[in-house]
Scaffold this active site. Structure first.
Site, mmCIF file in Angstrom:
data_model
loop_
_atom_site.group_PDB
_atom_site.id
_atom_site.type_symbol
_atom_site.label_atom_id
_atom_site.label_comp_id
_atom_site.label_asym_id
_atom_site.label_seq_id
_atom_site.Cartn_x
_atom_site.Cartn_y
_atom_site.Cartn_z
ATOM 1 C CG ASP A 1 92.363 -25.494 -93.007
ATOM 2 O OD1 ASP A 1 93.290 -26.263 -92.773
ATOM 3 O OD2 ASP A 1 92.260 -24.352 -92.504
ATOM 4 C CB ILE A 2 88.975 -21.541 -90.916
ATOM 5 C CG1 ILE A 2 88.232 -20.200 -90.945
ATOM 6 C CG2 ILE A 2 90.248 -21.469 -90.063
ATOM 7 C CD1 ILE A 2 87.435 -19.901 -89.727
ATOM 8 N N GLY B 1 94.800 -26.063 -82.848
ATOM 9 C CA GLY B 1 93.550 -25.940 -83.594
ATOM 10 C C GLY B 1 93.538 -24.816 -84.629
ATOM 11 C CG ASP C 1 95.486 -19.278 -81.775
ATOM 12 O OD1 ASP C 1 95.659 -19.163 -80.547
ATOM 13 O OD2 ASP C 1 95.773 -18.388 -82.595
ATOM 14 N N GLY D 1 86.341 -26.988 -79.659
ATOM 15 C CA GLY D 1 87.505 -27.885 -79.742
ATOM 16 C C GLY D 1 88.182 -28.001 -78.395
ATOM 17 C CE1 TYR E 1 90.767 -22.608 -74.441
ATOM 18 C CE2 TYR E 1 89.391 -20.783 -75.172
ATOM 19 C CZ TYR E 1 90.604 -21.257 -74.717
ATOM 20 O OH TYR E 1 91.656 -20.395 -74.535
#
Ligand code: APR
Length: 169
Positions: A10-11, A32, A34, A124, A126
């Site tokens: 996970d970022i 996502g 964001d 994702g 997009y």
């Protein structure tokens, strides 16, 4: 010399100077990456994004551009928000996706960030095919002069990890 590293995970867990957000042009949050960054980072990030919309980016952040805010409660100092292109069968938007990585590194250099974590931008919601998204990410980072010492690609799931690994070898 910039080291490129791959991490599964996970970022929002990454302890780096700057975390790159796969944002939309409104800068007002989404799903996502964001959604995770705003959820975990807290309201400070959204407040800073609102300030950007009220000042420099009245019409929103254009696709391919990048801008930094505080990272709020994340284990990072900054979030670099960038807006990826939506995948299109009719139009080749690869240059815009490359610009996200290049501009994010330029912003990182302006901040003095030495370690930067990137998600697989546009792959994702997009809809960008993962393999091509990985190719553009790795090629662009490798081709961009920067003072960043570590670029860490943070991948969700095995297919994404494998796609990036294939382009790093
Ligand atoms: N950590 C790391 N990677 C993640 C995370 C996470 N917490 N959440 C999702 N991903 C992965 C997705 O699996 C995908 O491979 O990041 C990649 C980018 O996916 P998205 O977050 O959907 O971003 P993108 O495709 O660029 O679409 C951006 O989605 O959330 C909205 O507001 C955002 O409108 C914008 C659009």
């Amino acid at each position: 010399m910039t080291e490129l590293t791959l991490v599964r995970g996970d970022i929002t867990d990454q302890q780096v100077d700057a975390v790159v957000n796969a944002a939309n042009s409104s800068l007002l949050g989404g799903r996502g990456v964001d959604g995770a960054i705003h959820r975990r980072g807290g309201p400070e990030i959204l407040a800073a994004c609102r300030d950007l919309r009220a000042s420099r980016y009245g019409k929103g952040l254009p696709t391919g551009r990048a801008v930094a805010t505080t990272a709020g409660k994340l284990p990072a100092r900054w979030v670099i928000h960038t807006v990826g292109p939506v995948w299109s069968r009719e139009e080749d938007r690869s240059a815009l996706l490359a610009s996200c990585y290049r501009e994010s590194l330029h912003v990182a250099d302006e901040l003095g960030a030495r370690t930067v974590a990137f998600p697989a931008i546009s792959t994702g919601v997009y809809g960008w095919p993962m393999d091509d998204g990985a190719r553009i990410a790795v090629e662009t980072v490798r081709a961009t002069p920067t003072s960043v010492s570590e670029v860490r690609f943070v991948l969700f799931g095995e297919p994404a990890y494998e796609a990036f690994a294939a382009h790093m070898s």
